[in-house]
Design a protein around this motif. Sequence first.
Motif: not given
Length: 338
Positions: A130-143, A311-318
């Motif tokens: 929604k707010w980070g590096a994957g914005q605009g994608s429909r198929n994304m994996i977060f590790l 979102l770097k180190e703030q990803v947990g905040d979001y």
Amino acid sequence: MSILAGIDIGGTKCAVSLGVMRDTTGQQIEIIAKRRFATLSGSMANIERLLNELEELLAEAEQADAGHGQLSAIGISCGGPLDSKAGLILSPPNLPDWSRVDIVTPFRERFAVPVGLQNDANACALAEWKWGAGQGSRNMIFLTFGTGMGAGLILDGRLYSGTSDMAGEVGHIRLAPTGPVGYGKAGSFEGFCSGGGIAELGRMEAERIFKDGKVPSFCAEPNAVPTITAEAIGEAARRGEADAIGIFQTVACKLGSALAILVDMLNPECIVIGSIYGRQLPLLEQMMQEELQREALPHSLSVCRIIPAGLKEQVGDYAGLSVALNQLITVNDQTANL
């Protein structure tokens, strides 16, 4: 404008945050308040503290009279295993006394808004989407690539959590017959690519170096081997120490191998990697890409970007806020279809 609330439950700390949606789609959000506290003993004590902290933050936001609107939804992020549909936390390893704890009902009853629950990897995936590096994608994996290695999957524009909330447990994939232990399995993806795995690789390498009558760059004496950390190895590698660089080369190679499996299997537009990957990018990226090029299907790889978390180190905040937004969208969609 309206307010979302995010709840983060961890083994060492818990947090409550408020975010203001600046548009109706939730594409723009601003964190306006946050509180943290050390995780207490017992689930009920923590739940009561979280309820009270959220109530106080909402009262303060109302007193500020900044026109933020009303609370619209609450999202809860917690380590798994859990049952997101039933709203239950099922004894995560870092919360062993939380056995079948209904975390959703107390918040729904106190605040009378939609409440959603997701494991932390899924929550971070939603946040990056929604707010980070994957914005605009429909198929994304977060590790996650932090203390452990887990994945959150966004497939065809939706979070995919699997039949029993166990989708994305990529850390359990075995990459080698032997190796550092992660997720209870030697040679696993989590064993090679996590903070604990890197530390274990360092301990194994340090023992070998000491046996050869030498001293590793990241450990001064044999008695200190059990205390080796991933951070210490990373610092030595950034200084140019060959033994530490060699450890990160192993990590990068295994990361590339695992990413190739994910690229071949799920054909994503992007793989967003958090925590250690972003901090150690210069040590990991080149060899990871070389291994990925060797192992992945070229056509699938040609449409996939491998990028650090935006979102770097703030990803947990979001994370919790993204679960709240996802729950709000789900409820609105269900209402519209009635």
